[in-house]
Design an enzyme around this catalytic site. Structure first.
Site, PDB file in Angstrom:
ATOM      1  N   ARG A   5       0.866  -1.179   0.000  1.00  0.00           N
ATOM      2  CA  ARG A   5       0.000   0.000   0.000  1.00  0.00           C
ATOM      3  C   ARG A   5       0.907   1.235   0.000  1.00  0.00           C
ATOM      4  O   ARG A   5       2.011   1.197   0.520  1.00  0.00           O
ATOM      5  CB  ARG A   5      -0.879  -0.013   1.255  1.00  0.00           C
ATOM      6  CG  ARG A   5      -1.679   1.250   1.433  1.00  0.00           C
ATOM      7  CD  ARG A   5      -2.649   1.160   2.603  1.00  0.00           C
ATOM      8  NE  ARG A   5      -3.076   2.505   2.970  1.00  0.00           N
ATOM      9  CZ  ARG A   5      -3.947   2.788   3.921  1.00  0.00           C
ATOM     10  NH1 ARG A   5      -4.499   1.823   4.622  1.00  0.00           N
ATOM     11  NH2 ARG A   5      -4.269   4.031   4.193  1.00  0.00           N
ATOM     12  N   HIS A   6       0.377   2.328  -0.556  1.00  0.00           N
ATOM     13  CA  HIS A   6       1.073   3.609  -0.425  1.00  0.00           C
ATOM     14  C   HIS A   6       0.852   4.092   1.002  1.00  0.00           C
ATOM     15  O   HIS A   6      -0.177   4.689   1.312  1.00  0.00           O
ATOM     16  CB  HIS A   6       0.485   4.641  -1.380  1.00  0.00           C
ATOM     17  CG  HIS A   6       0.753   4.370  -2.824  1.00  0.00           C
ATOM     18  ND1 HIS A   6       2.015   4.405  -3.377  1.00  0.00           N
ATOM     19  CD2 HIS A   6      -0.070   4.049  -3.835  1.00  0.00           C
ATOM     20  CE1 HIS A   6       1.934   4.135  -4.669  1.00  0.00           C
ATOM     21  NE2 HIS A   6       0.686   3.903  -4.971  1.00  0.00           N
ATOM     22  N   VAL A   7       1.788   3.830   1.861  1.00  0.00           N
ATOM     23  CA  VAL A   7       1.607   4.221   3.261  1.00  0.00           C
ATOM     24  C   VAL A   7       2.975   4.470   3.897  1.00  0.00           C
ATOM     25  O   VAL A   7       3.953   3.797   3.576  1.00  0.00           O
ATOM     26  CB  VAL A   7       0.817   3.128   4.041  1.00  0.00           C
ATOM     27  CG1 VAL A   7       1.596   1.843   4.151  1.00  0.00           C
ATOM     28  CG2 VAL A   7       0.367   3.626   5.404  1.00  0.00           C
TER      29      VAL A   7
END
Ligand SMILES: *[C@@H]1O[C@H](CO)[C@@H](O)[C@H](O)[C@H]1NC(C)=O
Ligand SMILES: *[C@@H]1O[C@H](CO)[C@@H](O)[C@H](O)[C@H]1NC(C)=O
Ligand SMILES: *[C@@H]1O[C@H](CO)[C@@H](O)[C@H](O)[C@H]1NC(C)=O
Ligand SMILES: *[C@@H]1O[C@H](CO)[C@@H](O)[C@H](O)[C@H]1NC(C)=O
Ligand SMILES: *[C@@H]1O[C@H](CO)[C@@H](O)[C@H](O)[C@H]1NC(C)=O
Length: 406
Positions: free
Chosen positions: A167-169
Protein backbone atom coordinates in the site's frame (compact mmCIF):
# COMPACT_ATOMS: atom_id res chain seq x y z
CA UNK A 1 28.78 -19.72 44.97
CA UNK A 2 32.43 -18.84 44.61
CA UNK A 3 32.19 -19.10 40.83
CA UNK A 4 29.31 -16.73 40.71
CA UNK A 5 31.32 -14.10 42.49
CA UNK A 6 34.00 -14.34 39.86
CA UNK A 7 31.52 -13.65 37.13
CA UNK A 8 31.75 -9.85 37.05
CA UNK A 9 35.49 -10.05 36.51
CA UNK A 10 34.95 -11.41 32.99
CA UNK A 11 33.29 -14.55 31.75
CA UNK A 12 36.49 -16.39 30.92
CA UNK A 13 37.62 -17.29 34.40
CA UNK A 14 38.95 -20.75 33.67
CA UNK A 15 41.51 -19.09 31.42
CA UNK A 16 43.46 -16.80 33.70
CA UNK A 17 45.32 -15.09 30.87
CA UNK A 18 42.04 -13.53 29.93
CA UNK A 19 41.59 -11.71 33.20
CA UNK A 20 44.25 -8.99 32.98
CA UNK A 21 42.65 -7.76 29.80
CA UNK A 22 39.21 -7.80 31.36
CA UNK A 23 37.45 -5.15 33.42
CA UNK A 24 38.58 -5.65 37.02
CA UNK A 25 42.18 -6.85 37.13
CA UNK A 26 42.83 -8.98 40.14
CA UNK A 27 45.65 -8.08 42.49
CA UNK A 28 49.13 -9.11 41.42
CA UNK A 29 49.16 -11.70 44.14
CA UNK A 30 46.13 -13.46 42.94
CA UNK A 31 47.40 -13.34 39.39
CA UNK A 32 50.64 -15.04 40.43
CA UNK A 33 48.78 -17.59 42.41
CA UNK A 34 46.63 -18.55 39.50
CA UNK A 35 49.28 -18.89 36.83
CA UNK A 36 50.58 -22.26 38.01
CA UNK A 37 47.16 -23.71 37.39
CA UNK A 38 47.51 -23.14 33.69
CA UNK A 39 49.66 -26.14 32.77
CA UNK A 40 47.18 -28.48 34.38
CA UNK A 41 44.25 -27.04 32.47
CA UNK A 42 42.11 -27.93 35.38
CA UNK A 43 38.58 -27.99 34.17
CA UNK A 44 36.46 -29.04 37.00
CA UNK A 45 32.94 -30.09 36.33
CA UNK A 46 31.92 -26.86 38.01
CA UNK A 47 34.00 -24.78 35.63
CA UNK A 48 32.42 -26.52 32.76
CA UNK A 49 28.97 -26.07 34.21
CA UNK A 50 29.63 -22.43 34.80
CA UNK A 51 30.77 -22.01 31.24
CA UNK A 52 27.65 -23.63 29.88
CA UNK A 53 25.45 -21.61 32.19
CA UNK A 54 27.03 -18.39 30.94
CA UNK A 55 26.46 -19.49 27.38
CA UNK A 56 22.84 -20.34 28.15
CA UNK A 57 22.26 -16.96 29.79
CA UNK A 58 23.77 -15.30 26.75
CA UNK A 59 21.61 -17.27 24.38
CA UNK A 60 18.44 -16.60 26.33
CA UNK A 61 19.38 -12.95 26.51
CA UNK A 62 19.84 -12.70 22.79
CA UNK A 63 16.61 -14.58 22.20
CA UNK A 64 14.84 -12.22 24.56
CA UNK A 65 16.30 -9.25 22.73
CA UNK A 66 15.03 -10.56 19.46
CA UNK A 67 11.61 -11.31 20.83
CA UNK A 68 11.23 -7.89 22.34
CA UNK A 69 11.78 -5.61 19.40
CA UNK A 70 15.03 -5.10 17.60
CA UNK A 71 15.44 -5.81 13.92
CA UNK A 72 13.49 -8.78 12.62
CA UNK A 73 15.33 -12.04 12.97
CA UNK A 74 15.47 -12.52 9.25
CA UNK A 75 17.42 -9.31 8.72
CA UNK A 76 19.99 -10.32 11.31
CA UNK A 77 20.43 -13.69 9.69
CA UNK A 78 20.72 -12.11 6.31
CA UNK A 79 23.34 -9.66 7.43
CA UNK A 80 25.48 -12.38 8.89
CA UNK A 81 25.06 -14.36 5.72
CA UNK A 82 25.96 -11.47 3.48
CA UNK A 83 29.04 -10.74 5.50
CA UNK A 84 30.56 -13.99 4.26
CA UNK A 85 29.45 -13.80 0.68
CA UNK A 86 32.47 -13.42 -1.53
CA UNK A 87 31.74 -14.80 -4.94
CA UNK A 88 32.39 -12.50 -7.81
CA UNK A 89 30.35 -13.72 -10.68
CA UNK A 90 27.89 -11.47 -12.39
CA UNK A 91 24.34 -12.80 -12.39
CA UNK A 92 25.68 -16.19 -11.40
CA UNK A 93 23.77 -18.98 -9.70
CA UNK A 94 22.23 -18.16 -6.34
CA UNK A 95 24.17 -19.25 -3.27
CA UNK A 96 23.41 -22.72 -2.07
CA UNK A 97 22.97 -21.58 1.50
CA UNK A 98 19.35 -21.51 2.48
CA UNK A 99 18.09 -18.41 4.19
CA UNK A 100 15.22 -18.52 6.60
CA UNK A 101 11.91 -17.77 5.01
CA UNK A 102 10.22 -14.60 6.23
CA UNK A 103 6.49 -14.99 6.02
CA UNK A 104 5.53 -11.36 6.61
CA UNK A 105 6.66 -8.85 4.02
CA UNK A 106 5.48 -5.26 3.61
CA UNK A 107 6.07 -3.17 0.51
CA UNK A 108 4.97 0.34 1.48
CA UNK A 109 5.39 1.54 -2.05
CA UNK A 110 6.43 5.08 -2.78
CA UNK A 111 4.31 6.84 -5.39
CA UNK A 112 5.69 7.05 -8.91
CA UNK A 113 8.71 4.88 -8.30
CA UNK A 114 7.87 1.91 -10.45
CA UNK A 115 5.53 0.25 -8.02
CA UNK A 116 2.87 -0.31 -10.64
CA UNK A 117 5.25 -2.58 -12.49
CA UNK A 118 6.19 -4.39 -9.31
CA UNK A 119 2.56 -4.87 -8.28
CA UNK A 120 1.82 -6.31 -11.69
CA UNK A 121 4.71 -8.74 -11.25
CA UNK A 122 3.54 -9.58 -7.74
CA UNK A 123 0.12 -10.58 -8.99
CA UNK A 124 1.70 -13.07 -11.33
CA UNK A 125 4.16 -14.26 -8.69
CA UNK A 126 1.55 -14.72 -5.99
CA UNK A 127 -0.28 -17.22 -8.18
CA UNK A 128 2.90 -18.93 -9.14
CA UNK A 129 4.30 -19.31 -5.63
CA UNK A 130 1.07 -19.35 -3.67
CA UNK A 131 1.68 -16.49 -1.28
CA UNK A 132 -1.01 -14.16 -0.09
CA UNK A 133 -0.80 -10.81 -1.88
CA UNK A 134 -2.71 -8.28 0.18
CA UNK A 135 -3.37 -5.00 -1.55
CA UNK A 136 -5.36 -2.13 -0.20
CA UNK A 137 -8.26 -0.29 -1.76
CA UNK A 138 -7.13 2.92 -0.16
CA UNK A 139 -4.71 4.68 -2.42
CA UNK A 140 -4.72 8.23 -1.19
CA UNK A 141 -3.92 7.98 2.50
CA UNK A 142 -0.33 7.57 3.55
CA UNK A 143 -0.62 8.98 7.08
CA UNK A 144 -2.83 7.45 9.68
CA UNK A 145 -4.07 8.32 13.11
CA UNK A 146 -2.95 6.17 15.97
CA UNK A 147 -6.19 4.22 15.92
CA UNK A 148 -6.01 3.72 12.20
CA UNK A 149 -2.46 2.46 12.53
CA UNK A 150 -3.49 0.05 15.22
CA UNK A 151 -6.39 -1.23 13.19
CA UNK A 152 -4.39 -1.61 10.01
CA UNK A 153 -1.57 -3.39 11.78
CA UNK A 154 -4.03 -5.72 13.41
CA UNK A 155 -5.59 -6.35 10.05
CA UNK A 156 -2.32 -7.03 8.29
CA UNK A 157 -1.12 -9.27 11.08
CA UNK A 158 -4.14 -11.52 10.77
CA UNK A 159 -3.61 -12.05 7.04
CA UNK A 160 -2.85 -15.60 6.11
CA UNK A 161 0.89 -16.19 5.99
CA UNK A 162 3.03 -16.03 3.98
CA UNK A 163 1.73 -12.66 2.97
CA UNK A 164 3.01 -9.63 1.14
CA UNK A 165 1.14 -6.51 2.03
CA UNK A 166 1.43 -3.47 -0.20
CA UNK A 167 0.00 0.00 0.00
CA UNK A 168 1.07 3.61 -0.43
CA UNK A 169 1.61 4.22 3.26
CA UNK A 170 4.29 5.74 5.44
CA UNK A 171 6.29 3.30 7.52
CA UNK A 172 4.26 1.54 10.21
CA UNK A 173 5.93 0.50 13.44
CA UNK A 174 4.39 -2.89 14.16
CA UNK A 175 6.35 -3.48 17.34
CA UNK A 176 4.96 -0.28 18.80
CA UNK A 177 1.57 -1.95 18.82
CA UNK A 178 2.83 -5.30 19.95
CA UNK A 179 2.91 -6.90 16.50
CA UNK A 180 5.73 -8.81 14.84
CA UNK A 181 7.83 -6.40 12.84
CA UNK A 182 7.60 -7.59 9.23
CA UNK A 183 10.37 -7.37 6.69
CA UNK A 184 10.07 -4.20 4.61
CA UNK A 185 11.03 -3.66 0.99
CA UNK A 186 10.76 -0.57 -1.20
CA UNK A 187 11.98 1.21 -4.32
CA UNK A 188 12.81 4.89 -4.78
CA UNK A 189 14.12 7.00 -7.62
CA UNK A 190 15.83 10.29 -8.33
CA UNK A 191 13.72 12.88 -6.43
CA UNK A 192 13.51 15.50 -9.18
CA UNK A 193 12.58 12.87 -11.73
CA UNK A 194 9.95 11.51 -9.41
CA UNK A 195 8.53 14.94 -8.88
CA UNK A 196 8.40 15.76 -12.58
CA UNK A 197 6.90 12.42 -13.40
CA UNK A 198 4.13 13.10 -10.95
CA UNK A 199 3.69 16.69 -12.06
CA UNK A 200 2.97 15.74 -15.63
CA UNK A 201 1.07 12.63 -14.80
CA UNK A 202 -1.40 14.52 -12.67
CA UNK A 203 -2.07 16.80 -15.61
CA UNK A 204 -1.90 14.62 -18.64
CA UNK A 205 -2.33 11.05 -17.54
CA UNK A 206 -0.65 8.12 -19.19
CA UNK A 207 -1.03 5.72 -22.09
CA UNK A 208 -4.70 5.28 -21.49
CA UNK A 209 -5.28 8.17 -23.79
CA UNK A 210 -5.80 11.84 -24.07
CA UNK A 211 -9.17 11.87 -22.35
CA UNK A 212 -7.78 10.01 -19.41
CA UNK A 213 -6.71 13.06 -17.53
CA UNK A 214 -10.26 14.35 -17.66
CA UNK A 215 -11.37 11.26 -15.81
CA UNK A 216 -8.49 11.39 -13.41
CA UNK A 217 -8.60 15.00 -12.37
CA UNK A 218 -11.85 16.36 -13.77
CA UNK A 219 -12.01 19.21 -11.30
CA UNK A 220 -8.60 20.56 -12.20
CA UNK A 221 -8.89 24.02 -13.63
CA UNK A 222 -7.38 24.65 -17.03
CA UNK A 223 -4.94 27.21 -15.66
CA UNK A 224 -3.64 24.62 -13.28
CA UNK A 225 -3.48 21.87 -15.86
CA UNK A 226 -1.49 24.00 -18.26
CA UNK A 227 0.55 25.69 -15.57
CA UNK A 228 4.10 26.04 -16.82
CA UNK A 229 6.49 23.99 -14.70
CA UNK A 230 8.97 26.87 -14.51
CA UNK A 231 6.33 29.22 -13.26
CA UNK A 232 5.24 26.70 -10.66
CA UNK A 233 8.79 26.45 -9.34
CA UNK A 234 9.95 30.04 -9.64
CA UNK A 235 6.70 31.51 -8.29
CA UNK A 236 6.67 29.16 -5.31
CA UNK A 237 3.37 27.47 -5.96
CA UNK A 238 2.59 25.06 -3.11
CA UNK A 239 2.79 22.12 -5.48
CA UNK A 240 6.40 23.00 -6.24
CA UNK A 241 7.48 23.98 -2.73
CA UNK A 242 8.00 22.37 0.61
CA UNK A 243 6.47 20.56 2.38
CA UNK A 244 4.98 19.02 -0.77
CA UNK A 245 8.46 18.33 -2.12
CA UNK A 246 9.34 16.40 1.01
CA UNK A 247 7.83 13.23 -0.28
CA UNK A 248 10.09 10.18 -0.19
CA UNK A 249 11.56 10.48 3.31
CA UNK A 250 8.25 10.20 5.19
CA UNK A 251 7.68 6.77 3.68
CA UNK A 252 10.77 5.62 5.56
CA UNK A 253 10.61 7.86 8.59
CA UNK A 254 7.14 6.85 9.71
CA UNK A 255 3.91 8.20 11.10
CA UNK A 256 5.35 10.68 13.59
CA UNK A 257 4.26 14.25 12.69
CA UNK A 258 7.88 15.36 12.55
CA UNK A 259 8.44 12.86 9.77
CA UNK A 260 6.66 15.28 7.47
CA UNK A 261 8.77 18.31 8.40
CA UNK A 262 11.65 18.73 5.95
CA UNK A 263 14.74 18.46 8.13
CA UNK A 264 17.55 16.49 9.74
CA UNK A 265 15.36 14.74 12.25
CA UNK A 266 13.17 13.03 9.69
CA UNK A 267 16.16 12.30 7.45
CA UNK A 268 18.13 10.60 10.22
CA UNK A 269 15.17 8.60 11.36
CA UNK A 270 14.46 7.50 7.82
CA UNK A 271 18.06 6.30 7.42
CA UNK A 272 17.92 4.47 10.71
CA UNK A 273 14.75 2.75 9.67
CA UNK A 274 16.24 1.72 6.36
CA UNK A 275 19.02 0.03 8.28
CA UNK A 276 16.85 -1.58 10.89
CA UNK A 277 13.70 -2.62 9.11
CA UNK A 278 14.21 -2.69 5.39
CA UNK A 279 15.57 -5.77 3.74
CA UNK A 280 16.08 -3.88 0.52
CA UNK A 281 15.49 -0.39 -0.77
CA UNK A 282 16.14 -0.46 -4.47
CA UNK A 283 16.74 2.23 -7.03
CA UNK A 284 14.31 2.37 -9.92
CA UNK A 285 17.09 3.39 -12.27
CA UNK A 286 18.52 -0.10 -11.72
CA UNK A 287 15.28 -2.02 -11.61
CA UNK A 288 16.65 -5.25 -13.05
CA UNK A 289 19.21 -5.51 -10.28
CA UNK A 290 16.52 -4.72 -7.71
CA UNK A 291 14.49 -7.63 -9.01
CA UNK A 292 17.53 -9.85 -9.06
CA UNK A 293 18.31 -9.10 -5.43
CA UNK A 294 14.70 -9.62 -4.43
CA UNK A 295 14.84 -12.99 -6.13
CA UNK A 296 17.91 -13.89 -4.12
CA UNK A 297 16.68 -12.60 -0.77
CA UNK A 298 13.04 -13.61 -0.94
CA UNK A 299 12.92 -16.57 -3.31
CA UNK A 300 9.59 -17.75 -1.94
CA UNK A 301 8.08 -14.56 -3.21
CA UNK A 302 10.24 -13.46 -6.10
CA UNK A 303 11.74 -16.57 -7.66
CA UNK A 304 11.60 -16.19 -11.42
CA UNK A 305 10.67 -12.52 -11.33
CA UNK A 306 13.40 -11.52 -13.71
CA UNK A 307 12.31 -13.92 -16.42
CA UNK A 308 8.71 -12.79 -16.07
CA UNK A 309 9.86 -9.22 -16.26
CA UNK A 310 11.89 -9.87 -19.37
CA UNK A 311 9.19 -11.95 -21.02
CA UNK A 312 8.11 -10.15 -24.21
CA UNK A 313 4.50 -10.94 -23.35
CA UNK A 314 4.72 -8.73 -20.28
CA UNK A 315 7.19 -6.39 -21.77
CA UNK A 316 4.55 -5.20 -24.15
CA UNK A 317 3.06 -3.36 -21.25
CA UNK A 318 6.11 -1.20 -21.18
CA UNK A 319 5.45 0.78 -24.27
CA UNK A 320 1.86 1.41 -23.40
CA UNK A 321 3.12 4.12 -21.13
CA UNK A 322 3.85 6.97 -23.42
CA UNK A 323 5.57 10.10 -22.41
CA UNK A 324 3.08 12.88 -22.43
CA UNK A 325 3.66 16.55 -22.91
CA UNK A 326 6.70 16.60 -20.69
CA UNK A 327 8.83 19.66 -20.76
CA UNK A 328 12.14 19.99 -19.04
CA UNK A 329 12.38 22.83 -16.56
CA UNK A 330 15.02 25.49 -17.07
CA UNK A 331 18.43 25.01 -15.42
CA UNK A 332 17.58 27.79 -13.04
CA UNK A 333 14.36 26.09 -11.97
CA UNK A 334 16.18 22.80 -11.59
CA UNK A 335 18.73 24.40 -9.29
CA UNK A 336 15.93 25.69 -7.14
CA UNK A 337 14.33 22.26 -7.02
CA UNK A 338 17.63 20.73 -5.96
CA UNK A 339 17.93 23.25 -3.21
CA UNK A 340 14.41 22.61 -1.97
CA UNK A 341 14.94 18.87 -2.11
CA UNK A 342 18.34 18.69 -0.46
CA UNK A 343 17.16 16.31 2.26
CA UNK A 344 15.45 14.13 -0.29
CA UNK A 345 18.71 13.98 -2.23
CA UNK A 346 20.75 13.20 0.83
CA UNK A 347 18.45 10.31 1.51
CA UNK A 348 18.45 9.17 -2.10
CA UNK A 349 22.24 9.15 -2.24
CA UNK A 350 22.42 7.27 1.03
CA UNK A 351 20.05 4.60 -0.21
CA UNK A 352 21.83 4.37 -3.53
CA UNK A 353 25.15 3.84 -1.80
CA UNK A 354 23.70 1.07 0.36
CA UNK A 355 22.16 -0.51 -2.67
CA UNK A 356 25.46 -0.50 -4.54
CA UNK A 357 27.18 -1.98 -1.53
CA UNK A 358 24.68 -4.80 -1.52
CA UNK A 359 25.15 -5.35 -5.22
CA UNK A 360 28.88 -5.58 -4.76
CA UNK A 361 28.45 -8.20 -2.07
CA UNK A 362 26.53 -10.19 -4.63
CA UNK A 363 29.14 -9.66 -7.26
CA UNK A 364 26.96 -7.39 -9.34
CA UNK A 365 28.70 -4.56 -11.08
CA UNK A 366 27.49 -1.06 -10.56
CA UNK A 367 28.01 0.96 -13.64
CA UNK A 368 29.84 3.88 -12.20
CA UNK A 369 28.68 6.95 -13.99
CA UNK A 370 30.00 10.39 -13.36
CA UNK A 371 27.24 12.59 -12.04
CA UNK A 372 25.96 14.60 -14.98
CA UNK A 373 26.46 18.33 -14.94
CA UNK A 374 22.83 18.72 -15.72
CA UNK A 375 20.41 16.15 -14.45
CA UNK A 376 19.27 13.72 -17.08
CA UNK A 377 15.55 13.82 -17.11
CA UNK A 378 13.31 11.00 -18.02
CA UNK A 379 16.02 8.42 -18.19
CA UNK A 380 14.16 5.61 -19.88
CA UNK A 381 13.73 2.88 -17.33
CA UNK A 382 13.49 -0.65 -18.62
CA UNK A 383 9.75 -0.39 -18.26
CA UNK A 384 8.75 3.21 -18.14
CA UNK A 385 6.37 3.28 -15.25
CA UNK A 386 3.99 5.94 -14.24
CA UNK A 387 2.49 5.86 -10.83
CA UNK A 388 -1.04 7.07 -10.89
CA UNK A 389 -0.99 9.03 -7.71
CA UNK A 390 0.45 11.61 -5.56
CA UNK A 391 -0.50 11.47 -1.96
CA UNK A 392 -3.80 13.14 -2.63
CA UNK A 393 -4.50 11.44 -5.89
CA UNK A 394 -6.29 8.23 -6.51
CA UNK A 395 -4.50 5.13 -7.56
CA UNK A 396 -6.72 2.92 -9.61
CA UNK A 397 -5.17 -0.42 -10.27
CA UNK A 398 -8.17 -1.97 -11.92
CA UNK A 399 -6.47 -1.75 -15.28
CA UNK A 400 -3.69 -3.93 -13.96
CA UNK A 401 -6.11 -6.67 -13.16
CA UNK A 402 -7.75 -6.28 -16.54
CA UNK A 403 -4.46 -6.74 -18.29
CA UNK A 404 -3.54 -9.63 -16.10
CA UNK A 405 -6.84 -11.39 -16.77
CA UNK A 406 -6.53 -11.17 -20.54
C1 LIG B 1 30.73 -15.74 8.76
O1 LIG B 1 32.07 -15.67 9.17
C2 LIG B 1 32.23 -15.47 10.55
C3 LIG B 1 33.71 -15.30 10.85
O2 LIG B 1 34.47 -15.93 9.86
C4 LIG B 1 31.62 -16.65 11.31
O3 LIG B 1 31.75 -16.45 12.70
C5 LIG B 1 30.16 -16.76 10.96
O4 LIG B 1 29.59 -17.87 11.58
C6 LIG B 1 30.00 -16.88 9.46
N1 LIG B 1 28.60 -16.86 9.13
C7 LIG B 1 28.03 -17.78 8.39
C8 LIG B 1 26.58 -17.63 8.16
O5 LIG B 1 28.65 -18.69 7.89
C1 LIG C 1 -9.36 -5.55 7.24
O1 LIG C 1 -9.39 -6.66 6.34
C2 LIG C 1 -10.64 -6.96 5.80
C3 LIG C 1 -10.50 -8.14 4.90
O2 LIG C 1 -9.25 -8.72 4.95
C4 LIG C 1 -11.20 -5.77 5.05
O3 LIG C 1 -12.47 -6.06 4.58
C5 LIG C 1 -11.25 -4.57 5.98
O4 LIG C 1 -11.69 -3.43 5.27
C6 LIG C 1 -9.89 -4.31 6.55
N1 LIG C 1 -9.97 -3.21 7.49
C7 LIG C 1 -9.08 -2.21 7.46
C8 LIG C 1 -9.24 -1.17 8.48
O5 LIG C 1 -8.17 -2.17 6.65
C1 LIG D 1 9.00 1.37 17.21
O1 LIG D 1 8.39 1.21 18.44
C2 LIG D 1 9.26 0.72 19.43
C3 LIG D 1 8.43 0.45 20.68
O2 LIG D 1 7.61 1.56 21.00
C4 LIG D 1 10.36 1.74 19.67
O3 LIG D 1 11.27 1.24 20.64
C5 LIG D 1 11.10 1.97 18.36
O4 LIG D 1 12.05 3.00 18.52
C6 LIG D 1 10.12 2.37 17.29
N1 LIG D 1 10.84 2.46 16.04
C7 LIG D 1 10.64 3.44 15.18
C8 LIG D 1 11.47 3.41 13.99
O5 LIG D 1 9.82 4.30 15.36
C1 LIG E 1 5.11 -1.38 -28.76
O1 LIG E 1 6.06 -2.33 -29.09
C2 LIG E 1 5.74 -3.09 -30.23
C3 LIG E 1 6.77 -4.15 -30.44
O2 LIG E 1 7.77 -4.08 -29.50
C4 LIG E 1 5.66 -2.17 -31.44
O3 LIG E 1 5.31 -2.87 -32.60
C5 LIG E 1 4.62 -1.09 -31.16
O4 LIG E 1 4.61 -0.16 -32.22
C6 LIG E 1 4.94 -0.38 -29.87
N1 LIG E 1 3.87 0.54 -29.56
C7 LIG E 1 4.11 1.79 -29.23
C8 LIG E 1 2.90 2.59 -28.90
O5 LIG E 1 5.22 2.25 -29.18
C1 LIG F 1 -9.54 9.39 -0.85
O1 LIG F 1 -10.37 9.02 -1.92
C2 LIG F 1 -11.71 8.83 -1.57
C3 LIG F 1 -12.46 8.40 -2.80
O2 LIG F 1 -11.70 7.57 -3.60
C4 LIG F 1 -12.31 10.12 -1.00
O3 LIG F 1 -13.64 9.90 -0.59
C5 LIG F 1 -11.46 10.57 0.19
O4 LIG F 1 -11.90 11.82 0.65
C6 LIG F 1 -10.00 10.67 -0.20
N1 LIG F 1 -9.22 10.95 0.97
C7 LIG F 1 -8.23 11.83 0.98
C8 LIG F 1 -7.49 11.99 2.26
O5 LIG F 1 -7.93 12.47 0.00
Amino acid sequence: MKKKQQHPGGGADPWPHGTPLGGAPPGLGSWKRRVPLLPFLRFSLRDYGFCMATLLVFCLGSLFYQLSGGPPRFLLDLRQYLGNSTYLDDHGPPPSKVLPFPSQVVYNRVGKCGSRTVVLLLRILSEKHGFNLVTSDIHNKTRLTKNEQMELIKNISTAEQPYLFTRHVHFLNFSRFGGDQPVYINIIRDPVNRFLSNYFFRRFGDWRGEQNHMIRTPSMRQEERYLDINECILENYPECSNPRLFYIIPYFCGQHPRCREPGEWALERAKLNVNENFLLVGILEELEDVLLLLERFLPHYFKGVLSIYKDPEHRKLGNMTVTVKKTVPSPEAVQILYQRMRYEYEFYHYVKEQFHLLKRKFGLKSHVSRPPLRPQFFIPTPLETEEPIDDEEQDDEKWLEDIYKR
